[in-house]
Design a protein around this motif. Structure first.
Motif, short mmCIF file in Angstrom:
data_model
loop_
_atom_site.label_atom_id
_atom_site.label_comp_id
_atom_site.label_asym_id
_atom_site.label_seq_id
_atom_site.Cartn_x
_atom_site.Cartn_y
_atom_site.Cartn_z
N TYR A 1 0.94 -1.23 -0.14
CA TYR A 1 -0.05 0.01 0.01
C TYR A 1 0.88 1.18 -0.06
O TYR A 1 1.94 1.13 0.61
N LYS A 2 0.42 2.37 -0.59
CA LYS A 2 1.14 3.43 -0.22
C LYS A 2 0.78 3.97 1.02
O LYS A 2 -0.43 3.63 1.52
N ASN A 3 1.80 4.36 1.73
CA ASN A 3 1.82 4.52 3.16
C ASN A 3 1.47 3.28 3.97
O ASN A 3 0.66 3.53 5.04
N HIS A 4 2.23 2.33 3.41
CA HIS A 4 2.29 1.09 4.26
C HIS A 4 2.84 1.15 5.58
O HIS A 4 3.71 2.04 5.64
N ASN A 5 1.95 0.41 6.51
CA ASN A 5 2.85 0.61 7.85
C ASN A 5 4.46 0.02 7.71
O ASN A 5 4.78 -0.71 7.25
N ALA A 6 5.24 0.88 8.12
CA ALA A 6 6.62 0.72 7.93
C ALA A 6 7.23 -0.66 8.21
O ALA A 6 8.18 -1.20 7.49
N LYS A 7 6.90 -0.75 9.67
CA LYS A 7 7.60 -2.23 10.24
C LYS A 7 7.08 -3.27 9.41
O LYS A 7 7.63 -4.24 9.05
N ASN A 8 5.57 -3.09 9.00
CA ASN A 8 4.99 -4.63 8.45
C ASN A 8 5.59 -4.50 6.77
O ASN A 8 5.57 -5.81 6.49
N ALA A 9 5.84 -3.30 6.35
CA ALA A 9 6.59 -3.26 4.78
C ALA A 9 7.76 -4.08 4.93
O ALA A 9 8.24 -5.13 4.16
N LEU A 10 8.75 -3.53 5.92
CA LEU A 10 9.94 -4.56 5.98
C LEU A 10 9.54 -5.94 6.42
O LEU A 10 10.48 -6.68 6.21
N GLY A 11 8.75 -6.03 7.19
CA GLY A 11 8.64 -7.50 7.65
C GLY A 11 8.00 -8.35 6.38
O GLY A 11 8.40 -9.61 6.36
N LYS A 12 7.32 -7.80 5.44
CA LYS A 12 7.18 -8.64 4.29
C LYS A 12 8.26 -9.34 3.48
O LYS A 12 8.23 -10.37 3.13
N LEU A 13 9.35 -8.29 3.32
CA LEU A 13 10.78 -8.76 2.94
C LEU A 13 11.13 -9.93 3.90
O LEU A 13 12.01 -10.85 3.42
N ILE A 14 11.21 -9.47 5.30
CA ILE A 14 11.79 -10.50 6.09
C ILE A 14 10.99 -12.03 5.89
O ILE A 14 11.52 -13.26 6.24
N ASP A 15 9.56 -11.89 5.94
CA ASP A 15 9.04 -13.27 5.84
C ASP A 15 9.27 -13.94 4.56
O ASP A 15 9.44 -15.20 4.55
N ALA A 16 9.41 -13.08 3.52
CA ALA A 16 10.05 -13.72 2.11
C ALA A 16 11.34 -14.46 2.16
O ALA A 16 11.42 -15.71 1.96
N PHE A 17 12.16 -13.87 3.27
CA PHE A 17 13.35 -14.49 3.32
C PHE A 17 13.07 -15.72 3.87
O PHE A 17 13.55 -16.98 3.63
N ALA A 18 12.29 -15.76 5.18
CA ALA A 18 12.22 -16.87 6.02
C ALA A 18 11.34 -18.09 5.22
O ALA A 18 11.63 -19.26 5.55
#
Length: 271
Positions: free
Chosen positions: A143-160
C-alpha cells in the motif's frame, strides 16, 4: 463500513473494533494534525461514507486515503516495488521511500527498533545492519503509506519462507560447521564480488581462505566488505574508489585487517 455523518471518533471506534488501529486517541490526534475533521460525507471532509477494504498493513495516511471515495468500495492505492539482488538495507529503504511505501525516516526507525519475530534478527540491536541479508530481493506489492514495520516484515517473511532452518540443519554447510547466518554472510560477499558469472569460483576462494592458512592467513581480503564498513561507520552509502587511507581504517568489515567473516552480511543476496 463508514456511515453518513460518522465523526472522527466514531470512525476510530470502528477501526479499533476491526483491529485496524491500536490506539484511538493517537488516531484522533493524527486526524487533527492532518486536518481530517468533520463528519463523513460533509463538504470538505476527507472521509466519505462507504464500505471499504482496509488492512492492518496500512498506516494512518493509508487508512484515511482508503476511506475516501465518491462511491465507496475503494481500496487504498497500491504500488509494486522490485528490490534488486545485492541492495543493502539503506538502498532498500531509499527505494521503498521513493516508491511511496512510507517515508525514509519511518522505514529507518522501523528497521532500527521494530521487533521482528525471528531468531535470526537481533531485536536487542538498533543498528540497521541487524536486517542486512534478511530483506529478500523480489517483487512486492505494498500500500502507499504502508505500515513501515509491516513493509519491512514482508521482505523478512519472504526470506524466512525461502530459507528453511530445519532443512539447513541437515545441509552440507551445517556439516562443515557454518551457521545459517554464516552462509548468508558468505552469499552476500559473493553477491557483491560478482556479476553472476563466477559465483562458484568466488565461493571456492572464500571457503579456501576460511579453512586454510595459505598466503592470506584466513583474511578474505574482499574490498566490497571494506567499502560496506566505511559506509556503515560514516552513516552513509560509501561508493569508493578505495584509497590507502580507506584500507588502513579499522572497521569490523575491513577483511584486509581481520580474519574470517564480517559481523553481518554486506547486502541482501538473491536466492
Amino acid at each position: 463500513e463508514i456511515d453518513e455523518g460518522d465523526t472522527v471518533g466514531q470512525v476510530a471506534d470502528k477501526l479499533e473494533e476491526q483491529g485496524l488501529i491500536e490506539y484511538k486517541m493517537v488516531f484522533k490526534l493524527f486526524c487533527s494534525l492532518t486536518h481530517t475533521s468533520g463528519k463523513a460525507g460533509e463538504e470538505g471532509a476527507k472521509i466519505t461514507p462507504g464500505t471499504y477494504e482496509l488492512n492492518t498493513d496500512m498506516d494512518y495516511h493509508a487508512l484515511i486515503a482508503g476511506m475516501r471515495s465518491s462511491s465507496g468500495n475503494l481500496s487504498a492505492e497500491t504500488v509494486t516495488v522490485t528490490i534488486p539482488e545485492g541492495y543493502t538495507v539503506r538502498q532498500t529503504i531509499a527505494l521503498l521511500a521513493e516508491k511511496g511505501v512510507n517515508t525514509e525516516e519511518a522505514l529507518t526507525e522501523a528497521a532500527q527498533t521494530g521487533d521482528f519475530d525471528y531468531d535470526f534478527i537481533d531485536n536487542e540491536s538498533e543498528d540497521l545492519s541487524r536486517l542486512e541479508g534478511f530483506l529478500f530481493p523480489d517483487t512486492y506489492e505494498f500500500y502507499k503509506n504502508h505500515n513501515a514495520k509491516n513493509a519491512l516484515g514482508k521482505l523478512i517473511d519472504a526470506f524466512a519462507d525461502r530459507i528453511d532452518e530445519d532443512a539447513f540443519a541437515s545441509s552440507k554447510a551445517k556439516s562443515m560447521g557454518y551457521s545459517m547466518k554464516d552462509v548468508v554472510i558468505i552469499a552476500s560477499l559473493i553477491e557483491k564480488e560478482t556479476d553472476g558469472k563466477d559465483r562458484t569460483n568466488i565461493a571456492s576462494v572464500i571457503y579456501n581462505r576460511l579453512n586454510n592458512v595459505g598466503e592470506t592467513y584466513h583474511k578474505l581480503e574482499i574490498d566490497a566488505a571494506v567499502i560496506y564498513g566505511l559506509g556503515y561507520a560514516n552513516g552513509e552509502n560509501y561508493a569508493g574508489p578505495l584509497t590507502q587511507a580507506d584500507l588502513d581504517k579499522d572497521t569490523p568489515y575491513n577483511l584486509r585487517m581481520h580474519e574470517g567473516l564480517p559481523p553481518t552480511p554486506i547486502c541482501n543476496p538473491g536466492l
